[in-house]
Design an enzyme around this catalytic site. Structure first.
Site, PDB file in Angstrom:
ATOM      1  CG  ASN A  65      -7.100 -28.522   9.243  1.00  0.00           C
ATOM      2  OD1 ASN A  65      -6.590 -29.136   8.194  1.00  0.00           O
ATOM      3  ND2 ASN A  65      -6.563 -27.261   9.617  1.00  0.00           N
TER       4      ASN A  65
ATOM      5  CE  LYS B 111      -3.603 -27.244  11.295  1.00  0.00           C
ATOM      6  NZ  LYS B 111      -2.864 -26.275  12.242  1.00  0.00           N
TER       7      LYS B 111
ATOM      8  CG  HIS C 189      -6.642 -23.129   8.276  1.00  0.00           C
ATOM      9  ND1 HIS C 189      -5.044 -22.601   8.569  1.00  0.00           N
ATOM     10  CD2 HIS C 189      -6.979 -23.916   9.161  1.00  0.00           C
ATOM     11  CE1 HIS C 189      -4.845 -23.476   9.947  1.00  0.00           C
ATOM     12  NE2 HIS C 189      -5.828 -23.945  10.308  1.00  0.00           N
TER      13      HIS C 189
ATOM     14  CD  GLU D 289      -1.749 -24.061   9.704  1.00  0.00           C
ATOM     15  OE1 GLU D 289      -2.116 -25.098   8.719  1.00  0.00           O
ATOM     16  OE2 GLU D 289      -1.697 -24.218  10.735  1.00  0.00           O
TER      17      GLU D 289
ATOM     18  CD  GLU E  83      -9.030 -22.897  13.173  1.00  0.00           C
ATOM     19  OE1 GLU E  83      -8.923 -23.947  13.815  1.00  0.00           O
ATOM     20  OE2 GLU E  83      -8.396 -22.768  12.065  1.00  0.00           O
TER      21      GLU E  83
ATOM     22  N   GLY F 110      -1.546 -24.581  17.020  1.00  0.00           N
ATOM     23  CA  GLY F 110      -0.448 -25.539  16.955  1.00  0.00           C
ATOM     24  C   GLY F 110       0.573 -25.006  17.928  1.00  0.00           C
TER      25      GLY F 110
ATOM     26  CB  SER G 261      -3.977 -25.600  21.154  1.00  0.00           C
ATOM     27  OG  SER G 261      -2.791 -24.887  20.587  1.00  0.00           O
TER      28      SER G 261
HETATM   29  P1  PGA Z   1      -4.416 -27.048  16.272  1.00  0.00           P
HETATM   30  O1  PGA Z   1      -4.811 -26.467  14.725  1.00  0.00           O
HETATM   31  O2  PGA Z   1      -5.460 -27.704  16.943  1.00  0.00           O
HETATM   32  O3  PGA Z   1      -3.119 -27.904  15.986  1.00  0.00           O
HETATM   33  O4  PGA Z   1      -3.896 -25.921  17.166  1.00  0.00           O
HETATM   34  C1  PGA Z   1      -5.994 -26.032  14.712  1.00  0.00           C
HETATM   35  C2  PGA Z   1      -6.225 -25.603  13.249  1.00  0.00           C
HETATM   36  O5  PGA Z   1      -5.369 -25.095  12.462  1.00  0.00           O
HETATM   37  O6  PGA Z   1      -7.376 -25.697  12.654  1.00  0.00           O
END
Ligand code: PGA
Length: 254
Positions: free
Chosen positions: A9, A11, A95, A97, A168, A174, A214
């Site tokens: 992903n 982003k 997601h 976000e 998640e 992140g 992460s």
């Molecule tokens: P990350 O993001 O691996 O940077 O923690 C995962 C995600 O948001 O799908």
């Protein structure tokens, strides 16, 4: 058995040229990797070019979101049939976000998932609790309500073929803080139990449940070796070919 599915992903990152450079490297280096399915989710503006570059490879082009109506007066939105037209085969929906910053709710996530599936795309439905919810002991309740909203009216045969759940935990996205393999497995097993209640064991055993938050080369193998973790949704570590390739290799069945 379930084939693990690892999706990058990206982003809000990468120009078209940067996206093409990365997928070209992935295409070259992952061609011989067996036993794991792979996808990348670039920004909307790069989807068509990336899909074209990935033609003839087994790497799937995924969208990071999708709108639930097919066409009409919906300024700024992109529909599932138009994603399919651009060469996309999967859409991520719900997601955290999107839920946090753009108002996605359990109900609209369900509408997006249904729209993606109706257009022939696969849907990756994201669920996961926030830190305060985990601390309050509400993790499984939160995941239950996200699943209940996200999986409304999705038939079992469609789920078997084209539904993926991504667990998640928001506190792990992140942040560099990963759920331990045991913490993740507990929630994954719970999700599979809910799928069993909704669809029966056969469908529930076929649906892949990705872990996200992460995921890095250093922790991928321990997470992927859990019985109910079937791949990963990778953010930060998917932006570099070497890290992403290492994670894909860690997801191969042993
Ligand atoms: P990350 O993001 O691996 O940077 O923690 C995962 C995600 O948001 O799908």
């Amino acid at each position: 058995m379930r084939t693990p599915f690892v999706v990058g992903n990206w982003k809000l990152n990468k120009t078209i040229a940067e996206a093409l450079a990365l997928v070209t490297e992935l295409k070259n280096q992952l061609g011989s990797v067996r036993g794991v399915a792979v996808g990348v989710a670039p920004v909307f503006t790069a989807l068509h070019s990336v899909a074209k570059r990935l033609e003839g490879s087994s790497i799937a082009t995924c969208a990071q979101d999708v709108f639930w109506e097919s066409s009409g007066a919906f300024t700024g939105e992109v529909s599932a049939p138009l994603l399919a037209d651009a060469g996309v085969t999967w859409a991520i929906v719900g997601h955290s976000e999107r839920r946090q910053f753009f108002g996605d709710t359990n109900e609209t996530v369900g509408k997006k998932a249904r729209a993606a599936l109706a257009a022939g795309l696969g849907a990756i439905v994201c669920v996961g609790e926030m830190l305060a919810e985990r601390d309050a002991g509400r993790t499984l309740d939160i995941v239950d309500s996200q699943l209940a909203g996200g999986l409304v009216d999705i038939a079992g045969d469609v789920a078997t073929q084209r539904l993926v759940i991504a667990y998640e935990p928001v506190w792990a996205i992140g942040t560099g803080r990963t759920a331990t393999p045991a913490q993740a497995q507990e929630v994954h097993a719970h999700i599979r139990k809910r799928l069993t209640e909704q669809y029966g064991a056969q469908v529930a055993q076929a649906v892949r449940i990705q872990y996200g938050g992460s995921v890095k080369p250093s922790n991928a193998e321990a997470l992927m070796s859990q019985p109910d973790i079937d791949g990963a949704l990778v953010g930060g570590a998917s932006l570099e070919a070497s890290d992403f390739i290492a994670i894909v290799k860690a997801a191969r069945p042993s």
